[in-house]
Design an enzyme around this catalytic site. Structure first.
Site, PDB file in Angstrom:
ATOM      1  N   GLY A 203       6.990  29.854   7.821  1.00 51.33           N
ATOM      2  CA  GLY A 203       7.128  31.098   8.571  1.00 51.33           C
ATOM      3  C   GLY A 203       8.199  31.951   7.921  1.00 51.33           C
ATOM      4  O   GLY A 203       8.939  32.679   8.580  1.00 51.33           O
TER       5      GLY A 203
ATOM      6  N   ASP B  91       4.096  31.128   4.343  1.00 48.19           N
ATOM      7  CA  ASP B  91       3.676  31.951   5.472  1.00 48.19           C
ATOM      8  C   ASP B  91       2.259  32.420   5.187  1.00 48.19           C
ATOM      9  O   ASP B  91       1.730  32.202   4.083  1.00 48.19           O
ATOM     10  CB  ASP B  91       4.628  33.141   5.684  1.00 48.19           C
ATOM     11  CG  ASP B  91       4.734  33.550   7.153  1.00 48.19           C
ATOM     12  OD1 ASP B  91       3.702  33.475   7.862  1.00 48.19           O
ATOM     13  OD2 ASP B  91       5.822  33.941   7.588  1.00 48.19           O
TER      14      ASP B  91
ATOM     15  N   ASP C 105      22.439  28.421  21.094  1.00 47.35           N
ATOM     16  CA  ASP C 105      23.120  28.331  22.381  1.00 47.35           C
ATOM     17  C   ASP C 105      24.605  28.007  22.178  1.00 47.35           C
ATOM     18  O   ASP C 105      25.472  28.529  22.887  1.00 47.35           O
ATOM     19  CB  ASP C 105      22.463  27.263  23.255  1.00 47.35           C
ATOM     20  CG  ASP C 105      20.980  27.512  23.450  1.00 47.35           C
ATOM     21  OD1 ASP C 105      20.586  28.691  23.549  1.00 47.35           O
ATOM     22  OD2 ASP C 105      20.212  26.531  23.482  1.00 47.35           O
TER      23      ASP C 105
ATOM     24  N   ARG D  86      26.336  31.148  20.685  1.00 48.98           N
ATOM     25  CA  ARG D  86      26.601  32.130  21.741  1.00 48.98           C
ATOM     26  C   ARG D  86      27.797  31.703  22.599  1.00 48.98           C
ATOM     27  O   ARG D  86      28.672  32.516  22.912  1.00 48.98           O
ATOM     28  CB  ARG D  86      25.359  32.303  22.618  1.00 48.98           C
ATOM     29  CG  ARG D  86      24.270  33.146  21.962  1.00 48.98           C
ATOM     30  CD  ARG D  86      23.025  33.220  22.815  1.00 48.98           C
ATOM     31  NE  ARG D  86      22.062  34.166  22.243  1.00 48.98           N
ATOM     32  CZ  ARG D  86      20.746  34.007  22.277  1.00 48.98           C
ATOM     33  NH1 ARG D  86      20.220  32.957  22.877  1.00 48.98           N
ATOM     34  NH2 ARG D  86      19.947  34.908  21.718  1.00 48.98           N
TER      35      ARG D  86
ATOM     36  N   HIS E 179      16.446  24.287  25.550  1.00 48.46           N
ATOM     37  CA  HIS E 179      16.667  25.529  24.812  1.00 48.46           C
ATOM     38  C   HIS E 179      15.912  26.695  25.436  1.00 48.46           C
ATOM     39  O   HIS E 179      15.245  27.462  24.755  1.00 48.46           O
ATOM     40  CB  HIS E 179      16.255  25.337  23.350  1.00 48.46           C
ATOM     41  CG  HIS E 179      16.546  26.521  22.474  1.00 48.46           C
ATOM     42  ND1 HIS E 179      17.798  27.084  22.361  1.00 48.46           N
ATOM     43  CD2 HIS E 179      15.725  27.261  21.676  1.00 48.46           C
ATOM     44  CE1 HIS E 179      17.747  28.104  21.530  1.00 48.46           C
ATOM     45  NE2 HIS E 179      16.496  28.243  21.104  1.00 48.46           N
TER      46      HIS E 179
END
Length: 338
Positions: A9, A35, A155, A158, A184
C-alpha cells in the site's frame, strides 16, 4: 546487519511518507514497495535520496506481490481505504468489507511468499484486521503468533504529545513513556496516564483527565474533521508506523530491552498472555499491551501493572468492544474466501 522491508500500500496517503521514513532508516538495505498503482514512480522518487537502501516498486502484474515479498524480513501493511467524516454504520461496514478484503489478499501473499517475516498491520480497523491476518496464516499452516503485530503506536505518540502540551513543553514529548493498552479504536484505546514517566500536574482535575483520555481515544476523529473530507491521519500514522518498525528492526538485530505497546495474539507469550486475561477478566485472544521485542518477534507480554479505578473502568469498557471487533475479523475468513 540490515534488512529487507516491504510496504504494502506504498502509494497511498500513509504508504508514501512511511516509505520515505523507512528509506531513511539505516537498518533497511532494501525497500520493496507494492500497490495497485504508482509504485514505480514512488520508488524512482525515493531512489534519488542519498541513503543506502535500494528501492524497487512493484505492481500486481507479473507476480509483483510475490517479487516484492520474497526475502522480506519485515512487512508493513498500510493498504486500505481511509476513514471519512461521519459515523454512519453502513459506511463503517463498507469500509470494513473493503479493507478486510484487501488485508486478506495481502496476508495470503505474505503467507505464501514471506511466512517468516515480521508483519506490522496498520490497515484499519486494526482490532479486526490483525485477526484476519492470523486466520489466513493459520489456514496456510504458517501462523507464528510472535511475528504478527497490530500497530497501535499512534495512540502512544498522541498521548506523549498531549501530555507534553499539558506540561507546556513539547520538547519533552519524545522522552515521555506512557503505555496505551487495549486496542486501536475509540473506547478500546486505554491510555495509562498513572504510569506516565512524566506525571500530569498534581492539581490536574479529574474532568481534565477524562477529556485528555477522550482526546487520545478519538484523536483520529480530530484529524478527519480538520481535513474536512480530504483524508484521515496519514502523516502521524506514517511516523508512528516507522517508529514501531524501527523498534522491531532493532530487536531483529539483537538489541535487548525494547518494549512497545502493540496489539498481539496473546498466545505469543503464554505466561504473559494469561496474566493479561486475568487482569482484564476475560478469556480474550488479542490485546494491546506493552511487549518486549526480540529477534523472534514477541519475547514477553508485560503486565498492565497497577491501574487506577478510572483506568480499570476504561479497560472494562474496552473489552466488550474488542470481543466484537475480534470476532468480526475471525468470521470474515472462511474456507470459501481463500
Amino acid at each position: 546487519m540490515s534488512f529487507k522491508a516491504v510496504v504494502l500500500g506504498a502509494a497511498g496517503g500513509i504508504g508514501q511518507p512511511l516509505s520515505l521514513l523507512l528509506k531513511n532508516n539505516p537498518l533497511v538495505k532494501e525497500l520493496a514497495l507494492y500497490d495497485i498503482v504508482n509504485t514505480p514512480g514512488v520508488a524512482a522518487d525515493l531512489s534519488h535520496i542519498s541513503t543506502p537502501a535500494k528501492v524497487v516498486g512493484y505492481l500486481p502484474p507479473d507476480d509483483g506481490l510475490k517479487k516484492a515479498l520474497t526475502g522480506a524480513d519485515i512487512v508493513v501493511i498500510p493498504a486500505g481505504v481511509p476513514r471519512k467524516p461521519g459515523r454512519c454504520s453502513d459506511r463503517r461496514d463498507d469500509l470494513f468489507k473493503i479493507n478486510a478484503g484487501i488485508v486478506r489478499d495481502l496476508a495470503t501473499g505474505i503467507a505464501t511468499s514471506a511466512p517468516k517475516a515480521a508483519v506490522l498491520v496498520i490497515s484499519n480497523p486494526v482490532n479486526s484486521t490483525v485477526p484476519i491476518v492470523v486466520e489466513v496464516f493459520k489456514k496456510h499452516g504458517v501462523f507464528d503468533p510472535k511475528k504478527i503485530f497490530g500497530v497501535t503506536t499512534l495512540d502512544v505518540v498522541r498521548a506523549q504529545t498531549f501530555i507534553a502540551e499539558v506540561l507546556g513543553d513539547l520538547s519533552l514529548a519524545s522522552s515521555i513513556n506512557v503505555p496505551v493498552v487495549g486496542g486501536h479504536s475509540g473506547v478500546t484505546i486505554v491510555p495509562l496516564f498513572s504510569q506516565s514517566s512524566h506525571a500530569l500536574p498534581s492539581n490536574y482535575a479529574s474532568s481534565d483527565l477524562q477529556a485528555l483520555t477522550t482526546r487520545v481515544q478519538f484523536g483520529g476523529d480530530e484529524v478527519v474533521k480538520a481535513k474536512d473530507g480530504a483524508g484521515s491521519a496519514t502523516l502521524s500514522m506514517a511516523y508512528a508506523g516507522a517508529e514501531f518498525a524501527e523498534k522491531v528492526l532493532r530487536a531483529l538485530k539483537g538489541e535487548k530491552g525494547i518494549v512497545a505497546p502493540t496489539f498481539v495474539h496473546l498466545s505469543s507469550d503464554k505466561s504473559g498472555g494469561e496474566t493479561i486475561k486475568k487482569e482484564v477478566g476475560k478469556d480474550i485472544d488479542y490485546f494491546s499491551a506493552p511487549v518486549e521485542l526480540g529477534p523472534e518477534g514477541v519475547t514477553k507480554i508485560l503486565s498492565l501493572g497497577k491501574l487506577t479505578d478510572s483506568e480499570k473502568a476504561l479497560v472494562e469498557a474496552a473489552v466488550p468492544e474488542l470481543v466484537v471487533s475480534i470476532e468480526k475479523g475471525v468470521s470474515f475468513i472462511a474456507p470459501s474466501k481463500l
